[in-house]
Write a protein that holds these residues in place. Structure first.
Motif, PDB file in Angstrom:
ATOM      1  N   GLN A  61     -91.968   5.912 -35.897  1.00  0.00           N
ATOM      2  CA  GLN A  61     -92.663   5.841 -37.191  1.00  0.00           C
ATOM      3  C   GLN A  61     -91.713   5.586 -38.355  1.00  0.00           C
ATOM      4  O   GLN A  61     -92.135   5.587 -39.509  1.00  0.00           O
ATOM      5  CB  GLN A  61     -93.483   7.105 -37.436  1.00  0.00           C
ATOM      6  CG  GLN A  61     -92.697   8.361 -37.697  1.00  0.00           C
ATOM      7  CD  GLN A  61     -93.584   9.598 -37.680  1.00  0.00           C
ATOM      8  OE1 GLN A  61     -94.119   9.980 -36.630  1.00  0.00           O
ATOM      9  NE2 GLN A  61     -93.762  10.232 -38.825  1.00  0.00           N
ATOM     10  N   TRP A 105     -97.259   0.113 -27.721  1.00  0.00           N
ATOM     11  CA  TRP A 105     -98.450   0.763 -28.284  1.00  0.00           C
ATOM     12  C   TRP A 105     -98.981  -0.101 -29.407  1.00  0.00           C
ATOM     13  O   TRP A 105     -98.225  -0.552 -30.271  1.00  0.00           O
ATOM     14  CB  TRP A 105     -98.103   2.146 -28.838  1.00  0.00           C
ATOM     15  CG  TRP A 105     -99.201   2.731 -29.704  1.00  0.00           C
ATOM     16  CD1 TRP A 105     -99.404   2.474 -31.030  1.00  0.00           C
ATOM     17  CD2 TRP A 105    -100.229   3.638 -29.312  1.00  0.00           C
ATOM     18  NE1 TRP A 105    -100.510   3.166 -31.492  1.00  0.00           N
ATOM     19  CE2 TRP A 105    -101.031   3.880 -30.454  1.00  0.00           C
ATOM     20  CE3 TRP A 105    -100.560   4.258 -28.118  1.00  0.00           C
ATOM     21  CZ2 TRP A 105    -102.127   4.737 -30.418  1.00  0.00           C
ATOM     22  CZ3 TRP A 105    -101.663   5.111 -28.090  1.00  0.00           C
ATOM     23  CH2 TRP A 105    -102.434   5.338 -29.221  1.00  0.00           C
ATOM     24  N   HIS A 106    -100.268  -0.332 -29.405  1.00  0.00           N
ATOM     25  CA  HIS A 106    -100.940  -0.865 -30.595  1.00  0.00           C
ATOM     26  C   HIS A 106    -102.414  -0.509 -30.517  1.00  0.00           C
ATOM     27  O   HIS A 106    -103.078  -0.767 -29.516  1.00  0.00           O
ATOM     28  CB  HIS A 106    -100.797  -2.384 -30.728  1.00  0.00           C
ATOM     29  CG  HIS A 106    -101.345  -2.881 -32.035  1.00  0.00           C
ATOM     30  ND1 HIS A 106    -102.659  -3.289 -32.188  1.00  0.00           N
ATOM     31  CD2 HIS A 106    -100.782  -2.965 -33.259  1.00  0.00           C
ATOM     32  CE1 HIS A 106    -102.873  -3.615 -33.458  1.00  0.00           C
ATOM     33  NE2 HIS A 106    -101.745  -3.439 -34.124  1.00  0.00           N
ATOM     34  N   ASP A 108    -105.869  -0.958 -32.865  1.00  0.00           N
ATOM     35  CA  ASP A 108    -106.439  -1.595 -34.055  1.00  0.00           C
ATOM     36  C   ASP A 108    -107.374  -0.604 -34.752  1.00  0.00           C
ATOM     37  O   ASP A 108    -108.437  -0.273 -34.241  1.00  0.00           O
ATOM     38  CB  ASP A 108    -107.207  -2.853 -33.640  1.00  0.00           C
ATOM     39  CG  ASP A 108    -107.741  -3.631 -34.840  1.00  0.00           C
ATOM     40  OD1 ASP A 108    -107.507  -3.175 -35.990  1.00  0.00           O
ATOM     41  OD2 ASP A 108    -108.379  -4.671 -34.636  1.00  0.00           O
ATOM     42  N   GLU A 113    -104.898   0.853 -41.742  1.00  0.00           N
ATOM     43  CA  GLU A 113    -103.466   0.817 -41.440  1.00  0.00           C
ATOM     44  C   GLU A 113    -102.656   0.085 -42.506  1.00  0.00           C
ATOM     45  O   GLU A 113    -101.451   0.328 -42.656  1.00  0.00           O
ATOM     46  CB  GLU A 113    -103.245   0.152 -40.074  1.00  0.00           C
ATOM     47  CG  GLU A 113    -101.781   0.110 -39.673  1.00  0.00           C
ATOM     48  CD  GLU A 113    -101.512  -0.761 -38.460  1.00  0.00           C
ATOM     49  OE1 GLU A 113    -100.329  -1.044 -38.220  1.00  0.00           O
ATOM     50  OE2 GLU A 113    -102.474  -1.157 -37.761  1.00  0.00           O
ATOM     51  N   GLN A 126     -98.733   2.932 -36.827  1.00  0.00           N
ATOM     52  CA  GLN A 126     -98.772   2.724 -35.376  1.00  0.00           C
ATOM     53  C   GLN A 126     -97.889   3.757 -34.689  1.00  0.00           C
ATOM     54  O   GLN A 126     -98.258   4.349 -33.671  1.00  0.00           O
ATOM     55  CB  GLN A 126     -98.339   1.301 -35.014  1.00  0.00           C
ATOM     56  CG  GLN A 126     -99.353   0.223 -35.358  1.00  0.00           C
ATOM     57  CD  GLN A 126    -100.664   0.357 -34.590  1.00  0.00           C
ATOM     58  OE1 GLN A 126    -100.722   0.877 -33.475  1.00  0.00           O
ATOM     59  NE2 GLN A 126    -101.749  -0.121 -35.202  1.00  0.00           N
ATOM     60  N   GLN A 130     -99.106   6.659 -32.171  1.00  0.00           N
ATOM     61  CA  GLN A 130     -98.510   6.682 -30.836  1.00  0.00           C
ATOM     62  C   GLN A 130     -98.047   8.089 -30.464  1.00  0.00           C
ATOM     63  O   GLN A 130     -98.373   8.610 -29.395  1.00  0.00           O
ATOM     64  CB  GLN A 130     -97.333   5.708 -30.778  1.00  0.00           C
ATOM     65  CG  GLN A 130     -96.676   5.601 -29.405  1.00  0.00           C
ATOM     66  CD  GLN A 130     -95.535   4.595 -29.409  1.00  0.00           C
ATOM     67  OE1 GLN A 130     -94.993   4.249 -30.451  1.00  0.00           O
ATOM     68  NE2 GLN A 130     -95.183   4.120 -28.230  1.00  0.00           N
TER      69      GLN A 130
END
Length: 278
Positions: A61, A105-106, A108, A113, A126, A130
């Motif tokens: 992050q 990782w993603h 939507d 976001e 994201q 995660q």
């Protein structure tokens, strides 16, 4: 307080507590604890039988590796604070325990976001989703407690848990402030004495908007607030906005839940704060 560094050991502990019918409350942190974090532990203790906290400085992050490197890690002090607060268990894993080298990782979550904090820190949310998804999967709490100061983060995690159908109730807890009004944050230690003095303009401006709030004057209040921030020495405002508390879209005369959100760089430190206006 029980201490765990592996996923399997904390999961075994949770299973034992559940087997005796106990509910699990969870407070996720990155350490460098302050009274704001401890208030989450206190609220969790009132809601749940067992309180588990995590300390994990999550690399995914951080947009800036220097920011990650200089993030404070006073683990002995943090452990003592959690013990004094009556936390039942600490999960304090290494990066290798949480991440394998090749995972992606993603998720939507739409525009949420990319608004406000997301615009200023691309990819940040994201990484937040995660690691919180990992922690929720490991601990499987009944309730998880987060501070209002990271208002948009709470919305992001709420969206993630809904999309992933995770059976956890999220609880937003009030901002804890220093006596002079500054919102408590692990970043505050980076403020020089001058920065610390100038940083008070954030909470003072929020309070002024709260007192003066008139749904017919939203644009004027925002402009006035930004001007106040620009006029404060050593402060570079990123945004000051009045938004719909459920969408982060600009508030208007008909908005039911209005939140004022501010972000600014004070010296070299980026600070955020907010107040629920109505």
């Amino acid at each position: 307080m029980e201490k765990f560094t592996t996923k399997s050991s904390v999961q075994q502990y949770v299973q034992q507590q559940r087997a005796s019918g106990k509910t699990i409350g969870f407070v996720a942190t990155m350490g460098a604890l302050h009274a704001g974090h401890i208030s989450l532990i206190d609220i969790a203790r009132r809601h749940c039988d067992i309180v588990i906290s995590s300390i994990f400085v999550n690399p995914t992050q951080f947009n800036d590796t220097k920011d990650l490197e200089k993030y404070p890690r006073p683990i002995a002090v943090d452990v003592a604070m959690l013990e004094q607060a009556g936390c039942d268990a600490l999960f304090n894993p290494e990066v290798e325990e949480m991440y394998s080298g090749d995972e992606g990782w993603h998720l939507d979550i739409g525009e949420l976001e990319h608004l406000l904090e997301g615009r200023s820190r691309p990819g940040h949310y994201q990484g937040v989703m995660q690691v919180v998804h990992k922690l929720f999967t490991i601990v499987k709490p009944d309730e998880a407690f987060f501070g209002q100061k990271d208002y948009q983060q709470f919305m992001v995690i709420n969206k993630m848990t809904a999309l992933m159908k995770m059976p956890v109730k999220l609880v937003m807890c009030p901002i804890v402030r220093e006596p002079d009004g500054l919102a408590m944050s692990s970043r505050n230690i980076h403020l020089s004495a001058d920065d610390r003095r100038h940083s008070l303009v954030l909470s003072q401006t929020l309070n002024q908007v709260y007192r003066d709030f008139d749904p017919a004057s939203i644009a004027g209040l925002q402009d006035q607030a930004m001007q106040t921030l620009y006029n404060e020495e050593g402060v570079e405002p990123d945004y000051f906005v009045l938004v719909d508390g459920d969408t982060l879209h600009p508030a208007n005369q008909n908005t039911q839940k209005v939140v004022a959100l501010v972000a600014a760089k004070v010296g070299n430190t980026r600070l955020i704060d907010n107040v629920i206006v109505q």
